[in-house]
Write a protein that holds these residues in place. Sequence first.
Motif, PDB file in Angstrom:
ATOM      1  N   GLY A   4      54.026 -24.726  67.956  1.00 13.74           N
ATOM      2  CA  GLY A   4      53.019 -25.203  67.011  1.00 13.74           C
ATOM      3  C   GLY A   4      51.740 -24.384  67.078  1.00 13.74           C
ATOM      4  N   THR A   5      51.348 -24.039  68.304  1.00 13.22           N
ATOM      5  CA  THR A   5      50.146 -23.210  68.479  1.00 13.22           C
ATOM      6  C   THR A   5      50.366 -21.821  67.897  1.00 13.22           C
ATOM      7  N   TRP A   6      51.575 -21.274  68.137  1.00 14.01           N
ATOM      8  CA  TRP A   6      51.872 -19.929  67.614  1.00 14.01           C
ATOM      9  C   TRP A   6      51.875 -19.913  66.089  1.00 14.01           C
ATOM     10  N   ILE A   7      52.443 -20.941  65.478  1.00  9.38           N
ATOM     11  CA  ILE A   7      52.475 -20.996  64.009  1.00  9.38           C
ATOM     12  C   ILE A   7      51.055 -21.027  63.446  1.00  9.38           C
ATOM     13  N   THR A   8      50.195 -21.812  64.074  1.00  8.73           N
ATOM     14  CA  THR A   8      48.796 -21.875  63.632  1.00  8.73           C
ATOM     15  C   THR A   8      48.121 -20.523  63.785  1.00  8.73           C
ATOM     16  N   PHE A   9      48.368 -19.863  64.922  1.00  4.24           N
ATOM     17  CA  PHE A   9      47.793 -18.544  65.146  1.00  4.24           C
ATOM     18  C   PHE A   9      48.334 -17.533  64.136  1.00  4.24           C
ATOM     19  N   PHE A  10      49.627 -17.607  63.863  1.00  7.48           N
ATOM     20  CA  PHE A  10      50.244 -16.698  62.897  1.00  7.48           C
ATOM     21  C   PHE A  10      49.599 -16.841  61.522  1.00  7.48           C
ATOM     22  N   LEU A  11      49.419 -18.075  61.081  1.00 10.03           N
ATOM     23  CA  LEU A  11      48.793 -18.313  59.776  1.00 10.03           C
ATOM     24  C   LEU A  11      47.348 -17.812  59.757  1.00 10.03           C
ATOM     25  N   ALA A  12      46.665 -17.985  60.891  1.00 14.50           N
ATOM     26  CA  ALA A  12      45.278 -17.505  60.972  1.00 14.50           C
ATOM     27  C   ALA A  12      45.225 -15.982  60.880  1.00 14.50           C
ATOM     28  N   THR A  13      46.148 -15.292  61.553  1.00 18.25           N
ATOM     29  CA  THR A  13      46.153 -13.825  61.507  1.00 18.25           C
ATOM     30  C   THR A  13      46.508 -13.311  60.118  1.00 18.25           C
ATOM     31  N   VAL A  14      47.397 -14.009  59.426  1.00 13.44           N
ATOM     32  CA  VAL A  14      47.733 -13.620  58.047  1.00 13.44           C
ATOM     33  C   VAL A  14      46.487 -13.712  57.166  1.00 13.44           C
ATOM     34  N   ALA A  15      45.752 -14.822  57.306  1.00 14.55           N
ATOM     35  CA  ALA A  15      44.536 -15.002  56.511  1.00 14.55           C
ATOM     36  C   ALA A  15      43.501 -13.928  56.841  1.00 14.55           C
ATOM     37  N   ILE A  16      43.360 -13.602  58.141  1.00 13.02           N
ATOM     38  CA  ILE A  16      42.401 -12.587  58.562  1.00 13.02           C
ATOM     39  C   ILE A  16      42.773 -11.224  57.987  1.00 13.02           C
ATOM     40  N   SER A  17      44.062 -10.868  58.091  1.00 14.61           N
ATOM     41  CA  SER A  17      44.502  -9.554  57.629  1.00 14.61           C
ATOM     42  C   SER A  17      44.415  -9.425  56.112  1.00 14.61           C
ATOM     43  N   LEU A  18      44.679 -10.511  55.392  1.00 13.52           N
ATOM     44  CA  LEU A  18      44.635 -10.466  53.936  1.00 13.52           C
ATOM     45  C   LEU A  18      43.217 -10.389  53.389  1.00 13.52           C
ATOM     46  N   SER A  19      42.242 -10.858  54.170  1.00 17.00           N
ATOM     47  CA  SER A  19      40.870 -10.869  53.679  1.00 17.00           C
ATOM     48  C   SER A  19      40.376  -9.446  53.443  1.00 17.00           C
ATOM     49  N   PRO A  20      39.676  -9.214  52.323  1.00 18.30           N
ATOM     50  CA  PRO A  20      39.182  -7.859  52.020  1.00 18.30           C
ATOM     51  C   PRO A  20      38.250  -7.358  53.109  1.00 18.30           C
ATOM     52  N   GLY A  21      38.395  -6.103  53.454  1.00 13.57           N
ATOM     53  CA  GLY A  21      37.553  -5.507  54.481  1.00 13.57           C
ATOM     54  C   GLY A  21      37.836  -4.027  54.596  1.00 13.57           C
ATOM     55  N   ARG A 185      39.858  10.812  39.808  1.00 15.83           N
ATOM     56  CA  ARG A 185      38.490  11.019  40.277  1.00 15.83           C
ATOM     57  C   ARG A 185      37.724   9.697  40.252  1.00 15.83           C
ATOM     58  N   GLY A 186      37.918   8.921  39.198  1.00 17.94           N
ATOM     59  CA  GLY A 186      37.248   7.624  39.099  1.00 17.94           C
ATOM     60  C   GLY A 186      37.697   6.677  40.196  1.00 17.94           C
ATOM     61  N   LEU A 187      39.012   6.632  40.484  1.00 17.76           N
ATOM     62  CA  LEU A 187      39.514   5.750  41.536  1.00 17.76           C
ATOM     63  C   LEU A 187      39.002   6.183  42.905  1.00 17.76           C
ATOM     64  N   ASN A 188      38.987   7.485  43.161  1.00 16.74           N
ATOM     65  CA  ASN A 188      38.466   7.970  44.442  1.00 16.74           C
ATOM     66  C   ASN A 188      37.011   7.562  44.632  1.00 16.74           C
ATOM     67  N   ARG A 189      36.248   7.618  43.553  1.00 19.39           N
ATOM     68  CA  ARG A 189      34.839   7.244  43.661  1.00 19.39           C
ATOM     69  C   ARG A 189      34.668   5.742  43.839  1.00 19.39           C
ATOM     70  N   VAL A 190      35.566   4.962  43.250  1.00 15.49           N
ATOM     71  CA  VAL A 190      35.518   3.509  43.466  1.00 15.49           C
ATOM     72  C   VAL A 190      35.774   3.197  44.931  1.00 15.49           C
ATOM     73  N   PHE A 191      36.836   3.798  45.494  1.00 14.26           N
ATOM     74  CA  PHE A 191      37.155   3.533  46.895  1.00 14.26           C
ATOM     75  C   PHE A 191      36.092   4.111  47.823  1.00 14.26           C
ATOM     76  N   GLY A 192      35.542   5.272  47.464  1.00 10.84           N
ATOM     77  CA  GLY A 192      34.458   5.822  48.258  1.00 10.84           C
ATOM     78  C   GLY A 192      33.261   4.886  48.297  1.00 10.84           C
ATOM     79  N   SER A 193      32.939   4.314  47.143  1.00 11.77           N
ATOM     80  CA  SER A 193      31.823   3.371  47.077  1.00 11.77           C
ATOM     81  C   SER A 193      32.116   2.113  47.886  1.00 11.77           C
ATOM     82  N   LEU A 194      33.382   1.670  47.887  1.00 10.96           N
ATOM     83  CA  LEU A 194      33.752   0.480  48.659  1.00 10.96           C
ATOM     84  C   LEU A 194      33.590   0.726  50.157  1.00 10.96           C
ATOM     85  N   PHE A 195      33.935   1.929  50.622  1.00 10.53           N
ATOM     86  CA  PHE A 195      33.724   2.264  52.033  1.00 10.53           C
ATOM     87  C   PHE A 195      32.241   2.207  52.384  1.00 10.53           C
TER      88      PHE A 195
END
Length: 209
Positions: A4-21, A185-195
């Motif tokens: 049960g603890t592992w399942i909760t941790f697994f769901l938490a890690t999925v949420a963390i990894s999916l969050s934009p960053g 070129r436009g996409l590269n600049r979008v991702f560059g700006s996001l960084f």
Amino acid sequence: MELGTWITFFLATVAISLSPGPGAIAAMGAGLNHGFRRGQRIAFGLALGVWTQLAIVGVGLGALLATSGTAFAVVKWLGVAYLVWLGIQQWRAPAAPLVAHDDAAATTTTRELVLRGWTVNAVNPKGTVFLLAVLPQFVDPAQPLLAQYLVIGATFGAVEFSVMSGYAALAARVLGLFRTPRQMRGLNRVFGSLFVLAGALLATFKRAA
């Protein structure tokens, strides 16, 4: 670790990894510029970065980072500088469309992609502070700590690799539909700006008092 603890941790890690960053931006940027097969290699580095953060917390250095203003500031500004540098590199990336065999930008080596992914996640005190707050909820001090950390590390690493591979695939398959140099070129600049934006946000992050 109980199921049960592992399942909760697994769901938490999925949420963390999916969050934009920064990790998601790096994975999508790699998928955009190198295609899925090559771009996915950055996911290995991102997973290694997660393991580095866990090791830092596990041996007690995370507490030092969280309590020492100087150590925190050094690592934070290293992370900020690296993200801004990645933004500049992405902004200046060649406006070459992906090709069918994923051999675009073949000059970028696997080692470089893995190192880039590792640095994005490892040089991020925000991740360390977050893990310091979250991990105690899933670790039972009455049980062997090494076994619990191995389970936590394997779970977090696998989730991070899978999610970041998905981000790389999304960029390669969906954003790869953009073919003209102007579009690339436009996409590269979008991702560059996001960084750069990610670096700016990290610069405003403060450790808990």
